[in-house]
Write a protein that holds these residues in place. Structure first.
Motif, PDB file in Angstrom:
ATOM      1  N   LEU A 112       0.946  -1.234   0.035  1.00  0.00           N
ATOM      2  CA  LEU A 112       0.148   0.237   0.087  1.00  0.00           C
ATOM      3  C   LEU A 112       1.021   1.350  -0.122  1.00  0.00           C
ATOM      4  O   LEU A 112       0.501   2.262  -0.770  1.00  0.00           O
ATOM      5  CB  LEU A 112      -0.772   0.059   1.602  1.00  0.00           C
ATOM      6  CG  LEU A 112      -1.853   0.849   1.358  1.00  0.00           C
ATOM      7  CD1 LEU A 112      -3.085   0.986  -0.185  1.00  0.00           C
ATOM      8  CD2 LEU A 112      -2.791   1.117   2.585  1.00  0.00           C
ATOM      9  N   SER A 115       2.200   1.751  -3.122  1.00  0.00           N
ATOM     10  CA  SER A 115       0.977   2.119  -4.199  1.00  0.00           C
ATOM     11  C   SER A 115       0.536   3.459  -4.410  1.00  0.00           C
ATOM     12  O   SER A 115       0.263   4.171  -5.068  1.00  0.00           O
ATOM     13  CB  SER A 115      -0.125   1.235  -4.194  1.00  0.00           C
ATOM     14  OG  SER A 115      -0.028  -0.276  -4.611  1.00  0.00           O
ATOM     15  N   ASN A 116       0.397   4.059  -3.063  1.00  0.00           N
ATOM     16  CA  ASN A 116      -0.085   5.492  -2.802  1.00  0.00           C
ATOM     17  C   ASN A 116       0.958   6.512  -3.406  1.00  0.00           C
ATOM     18  O   ASN A 116       0.396   7.016  -3.562  1.00  0.00           O
ATOM     19  CB  ASN A 116      -0.013   5.494  -1.098  1.00  0.00           C
ATOM     20  CG  ASN A 116      -1.662   5.073  -0.802  1.00  0.00           C
ATOM     21  OD1 ASN A 116      -2.558   4.874  -1.447  1.00  0.00           O
ATOM     22  ND2 ASN A 116      -1.374   5.043   0.625  1.00  0.00           N
ATOM     23  N   HIS A 127      -1.560  -0.884  -8.450  1.00  0.00           N
ATOM     24  CA  HIS A 127      -1.129   0.203  -8.110  1.00  0.00           C
ATOM     25  C   HIS A 127      -1.954   0.945  -6.816  1.00  0.00           C
ATOM     26  O   HIS A 127      -2.640   1.112  -5.953  1.00  0.00           O
ATOM     27  CB  HIS A 127      -0.249   1.325  -8.552  1.00  0.00           C
ATOM     28  CG  HIS A 127       0.842   0.942  -8.682  1.00  0.00           C
ATOM     29  ND1 HIS A 127       1.660   0.363  -7.229  1.00  0.00           N
ATOM     30  CD2 HIS A 127       1.375   0.586  -9.540  1.00  0.00           C
ATOM     31  CE1 HIS A 127       2.257  -0.058  -8.034  1.00  0.00           C
ATOM     32  NE2 HIS A 127       2.816   0.495  -8.856  1.00  0.00           N
ATOM     33  N   ASN A 128      -3.659   1.191  -8.635  1.00  0.00           N
ATOM     34  CA  ASN A 128      -4.982   2.371  -7.939  1.00  0.00           C
ATOM     35  C   ASN A 128      -5.810   1.326  -7.546  1.00  0.00           C
ATOM     36  O   ASN A 128      -6.414   1.530  -6.246  1.00  0.00           O
ATOM     37  CB  ASN A 128      -5.326   3.070  -9.067  1.00  0.00           C
ATOM     38  CG  ASN A 128      -5.634   4.304  -9.297  1.00  0.00           C
ATOM     39  OD1 ASN A 128      -4.965   4.628  -8.763  1.00  0.00           O
ATOM     40  ND2 ASN A 128      -5.421   4.333 -10.232  1.00  0.00           N
ATOM     41  N   LYS A 131      -4.554   0.453  -3.784  1.00  0.00           N
ATOM     42  CA  LYS A 131      -4.767   1.870  -3.569  1.00  0.00           C
ATOM     43  C   LYS A 131      -6.649   2.247  -2.991  1.00  0.00           C
ATOM     44  O   LYS A 131      -6.749   2.722  -1.355  1.00  0.00           O
ATOM     45  CB  LYS A 131      -4.427   3.130  -4.339  1.00  0.00           C
ATOM     46  CG  LYS A 131      -4.880   4.336  -3.396  1.00  0.00           C
ATOM     47  CD  LYS A 131      -4.061   5.416  -4.278  1.00  0.00           C
ATOM     48  CE  LYS A 131      -4.970   6.992  -3.987  1.00  0.00           C
ATOM     49  NZ  LYS A 131      -4.485   8.201  -4.834  1.00  0.00           N
ATOM     50  N   TYR A 132      -7.164   1.991  -3.420  1.00  0.00           N
ATOM     51  CA  TYR A 132      -8.780   1.654  -3.500  1.00  0.00           C
ATOM     52  C   TYR A 132      -9.287   0.408  -2.860  1.00  0.00           C
ATOM     53  O   TYR A 132     -10.527   0.154  -3.426  1.00  0.00           O
ATOM     54  CB  TYR A 132      -9.264   2.524  -4.605  1.00  0.00           C
ATOM     55  CG  TYR A 132      -8.852   3.558  -4.825  1.00  0.00           C
ATOM     56  CD1 TYR A 132      -9.216   5.019  -4.354  1.00  0.00           C
ATOM     57  CD2 TYR A 132      -8.963   3.959  -6.118  1.00  0.00           C
ATOM     58  CE1 TYR A 132      -8.202   5.984  -4.414  1.00  0.00           C
ATOM     59  CE2 TYR A 132      -7.975   5.324  -6.254  1.00  0.00           C
ATOM     60  CZ  TYR A 132      -7.982   6.334  -5.639  1.00  0.00           C
ATOM     61  OH  TYR A 132      -7.831   7.600  -5.653  1.00  0.00           O
ATOM     62  N   HIS A 136      -8.345  -1.313   2.828  1.00  0.00           N
ATOM     63  CA  HIS A 136      -7.522  -0.202   2.726  1.00  0.00           C
ATOM     64  C   HIS A 136      -8.537   1.168   2.453  1.00  0.00           C
ATOM     65  O   HIS A 136      -8.033   2.064   2.710  1.00  0.00           O
ATOM     66  CB  HIS A 136      -7.449   0.939   1.832  1.00  0.00           C
ATOM     67  CG  HIS A 136      -5.834  -0.953   1.596  1.00  0.00           C
ATOM     68  ND1 HIS A 136      -5.555  -1.837   0.415  1.00  0.00           N
ATOM     69  CD2 HIS A 136      -5.834  -2.164   2.376  1.00  0.00           C
ATOM     70  CE1 HIS A 136      -4.084  -2.567   0.942  1.00  0.00           C
ATOM     71  NE2 HIS A 136      -4.961  -3.052   1.633  1.00  0.00           N
ATOM     72  N   GLN A 137      -9.814   1.152   2.530  1.00  0.00           N
ATOM     73  CA  GLN A 137     -10.790   2.297   1.919  1.00  0.00           C
ATOM     74  C   GLN A 137     -11.212   2.528   3.868  1.00  0.00           C
ATOM     75  O   GLN A 137     -12.455   1.544   4.048  1.00  0.00           O
ATOM     76  CB  GLN A 137     -11.481   2.230   1.491  1.00  0.00           C
ATOM     77  CG  GLN A 137     -11.142   2.084  -0.321  1.00  0.00           C
ATOM     78  CD  GLN A 137     -10.199   3.778  -0.634  1.00  0.00           C
ATOM     79  OE1 GLN A 137     -11.234   4.852  -0.837  1.00  0.00           O
ATOM     80  NE2 GLN A 137      -8.836   3.723  -0.759  1.00  0.00           N
TER      81      GLN A 137
END
Length: 252
Positions: A112, A115-116, A127-128, A131-132, A136-137
């Motif tokens: 993470l 990727s951020n 990576h997105n 990230k999403y 992780h949200q």
């Protein structure tokens, strides 16, 4: 909420019958515009990948509409492609990752921070995805993405006050050779001799999918290799039956 199963058929009449079975409470429009009374927009966005054969098919369809008397212009809702894809990814990714195995989730959590740093706005990339990912949200971040989606939908509502239909490609190219080798995000497709990400195939469907717009896809012409090239006909949210009736008048 992005996974919607619509009917498939050989003709618009087939689609009409099947849609009425799926949604019997949706009334048909009291009146349907003739083709000569339609105002139609052709959807173009520089952020999206489009092959020459697909562009030519859209152009030919636009000319056919003009010949039938429709008013045709190049236009789109007040939404740029990069922003649209960013919202699409924010909403789609948690749905796709909610049930990942624990081992995969641990690996993604480890990746993470990187990727951020490497995630790019509007890309459908690994990576997105990391990230999403659902885990992780926060609830606030998921709510913020839904709010961004509502803003896009407002832009679409404004757009369809002026236009009856929006015409767009379905994918950048006709059907590609089957490929399930390696990691999804590492796969490539060829567009006019250039190699681009396989994930670019999702770009043209993002607007209707994200903004809950009815979309009718028809095979319009064939490529030099004999493959069908589809045209996507998009209408205002909730106007599924109107879209079907107008398409009948188009002789599709």
């Amino acid at each position: 909420d992005l996974a919607v199963i619509g009917p498939m058929g050989r003709t618009i009449s087939d689609i009409d019958m099947l849609f009425q079975l799926l949604a019997p409470d949706v009334a048909a429009p009291k009146a349907t515009k003739e083709v000569k009374d339609l105002k139609v927009a052709i959807y173009e966005d520089e952020f999206f990948t489009t092959g020459k054969e697909v562009k030519a098919a859209i152009g030919a369809f636009a000319e056919q509409l003009k010949v039938q008397g429709a008013r045709v212009a190049i236009d789109l809702p007040d939404i740029d492609g990069k922003t649209l894809m960013e919202v699409y990814v924010k909403i789609l990714t948690p749905i796709l990752t909610v049930n990942l195995p624990k081992k995969t989730r641990r690996m993604m959590k480890w990746m993470l921070p990187l990727s951020n740093l490497l995630a790019k706005k509007g890309d459908m990339s690994l990576h997105n995805t990391i990230k999403y990912a659902y885990h992780h949200q926060s609830s606030a971040q998921k709510a913020a993405a839904r709010k961004e989606r509502l803003e896009l939908k407002d832009s679409c509502d404004d757009f369809f006050q002026e236009y009856d239909l929006l015409i767009a490609p379905v994918t950048a190219v006709p059907a590609i050779p089957h490929n399930n080798k390696g990691q999804l995000y590492g796969r490539k497709i060829a567009v006019d001799g250039q190699t681009v990400s396989y994930m670019n195939l999702f770009q043209w469907i993002a607007l209707a999918t994200t903004c809950h717009l009815p979309s009718l896809v028809i095979p319009f012409v064939t490529s030099k290799d004999g493959l069908p090239i589809g045209i996507q006909i998009i209408a205002k949210e909730g106007e599924d039956r109107k879209l079907i009736e107008i398409s009948k008048n188009l002789g599709l």
